[in-house]
Each structure stands twice: as structure tokens, then as C-alpha cells.
Design a protein around this motif. Structure first.
Motif: not given
Length: 186
Positions: A130-154
Motif C-alpha cells: 500500500a505505501p508504494f501505490v497509495a498516491n493520487n495518480e494511482f487512485i485516479e487510475i483505479l477510479a477510471s476502471f470500468s465495471f468490466n475491468s474491475w470484474l476482470l481484476l477480481a
């Protein structure tokens, strides 16, 4: 402490070393060197578990290594597998880390269920990453994922990581490092 070590070794250290290796070396080198994983497991099992491999096991490991090398090099055995580049050294460190993980897993799995070990490894590993990825850029990337992307990631997270760690924890508890390594990696 054992569960935390598992999360640290597998999730943070192994994955970091593996992806660093891929950024410095061709995938063919990383895959070839990764094929020595069962040999590392056997070596560490001999050191820490006082189990001695039979001649047949040694022969099986060597054949598996040669076979894996032939496959990933497409039969070009003249390719320098251990060319000592930075990426290949990272790969060797990742393989050693995974072998150490197997030893710790064997000791931890005696005291806890595979389900608890899997959850603890994933949870602690996430805390370490978490400390290595918890930054604004990473959070913005996660927020841009579609529902299908989240399903695939899960799906990938569960089938490719969590389920594999769970089954490996069972194998390690019931079979030990050398036998588990032979079954899982060959």
C-alpha cells in the motif's frame, strides 16, 4: 510474525523482484531462470528440513529443468541463459525469495489453516504494498476502471493469486517443500 513474513516475502518482495527482472531482461531469460525454482526448493528443503532427495528425484528435477529450458528457448540451447544481467540477477533473487517463502509457509501451515494463511498472506501483503501505490495518480487510475475491468481484476486476483496461494498452502502443509515444489513447478 510468520503470516507477516509470508505477505512480505510473496506479495511485496517476490513480485517486486519478478517485475523488476522483466523490466531489465527478456522474458525468455526470466522464464528459463524461473524454471530452477523446484531446484531451489529442493536445496532449501534439504538444508532446513533434513530431507535427502533420492537419485530419482534429482534426475526428475534435472530433466524438468532441461525440458523447461528447451521449451522457453525453442530448442536453442546455445542461448546464454545465465548471462548475468541485472534482470537475470533479479530473477534469481525472486526464485530464492520464493523458496524462502516455501520454508516459512511450511512452518506457519503447521499452526494455522490454509484459509487463514491465505487470508493473512494477502492482507499483510496488501499492507506492505500500500505505501508504494497509495498516491493520487494511482487512485485516479483505479477510479477510471470500468465495471468490466474491475470484474476482470477480481477474477485474476482470485483465480491467479488467492486460489493458487490457498492450494499451495494445503500442499505445503501436507506434502512439505520438496514434494510440493516438484508437483507445483514441474
Amino acid at each position: 510474525p510468520g503470516i507477516m513474513a509470508l505477505g512480505f516475502l510473496l506479495v511485496l518482495v517476490f513480485n517486486s523482484l519478478f517485475f523488476l527482472a522483466l523490466s531489465y531482461a527478456p522474458a525468455i531469460s526470466v522464464a528459463s531462470i524461473g524454471a530452477v525454482n523446484p531446484l531451489f526448493l529442493m536445496f532449501i528443503a534439504v538444508l532446513f528440513s533434513q530431507c535427502t532427495p533420492s537419485r530419482m528425484q534429482l534426475l526428475a528435477f534435472m530433466l524438468a529443468f532441461i525440458g523447461a529450458t528447451l521449451i522457453v528457448t525453442h530448442g536453442n540451447m546455445g542461448y546464454m541463459i545465465f548471462a548475468q544481467s541485472t534482470g537475470e540477477l533479479y530473477t534469481l533473487a525472486a526464485v530464492a525469495c520464493q523458496a524462502l517463502y516455501a520454508i516459512v509457509l511450511r512452518k506457519v501451515s503447521i499452526h494455522y489453516s490454509p484459509l487463514y494463511v491465505t487470508f493473512g498472506t494477502a492482507f499483510c501483503g496488501t499492507l506492505f504494498v500500500a505505501p508504494f501505490v497509495a498516491n493520487n495518480e494511482f487512485i485516479e487510475i483505479l477510479a477510471s476502471f470500468s465495471f468490466n475491468s474491475w470484474l476482470l481484476l477480481a477474477f485474476i486476483s482470485f483465480m491467479g493469486s488467492t486460489l493458487a496461494i490457498f492450494m499451495y498452502a494445503y500442499a505445503m502443509r501436507d506434502l512439505g517443500p520438496a514434494r510440493s515444489g516438484r508437483i507445483v513447478f514441474t
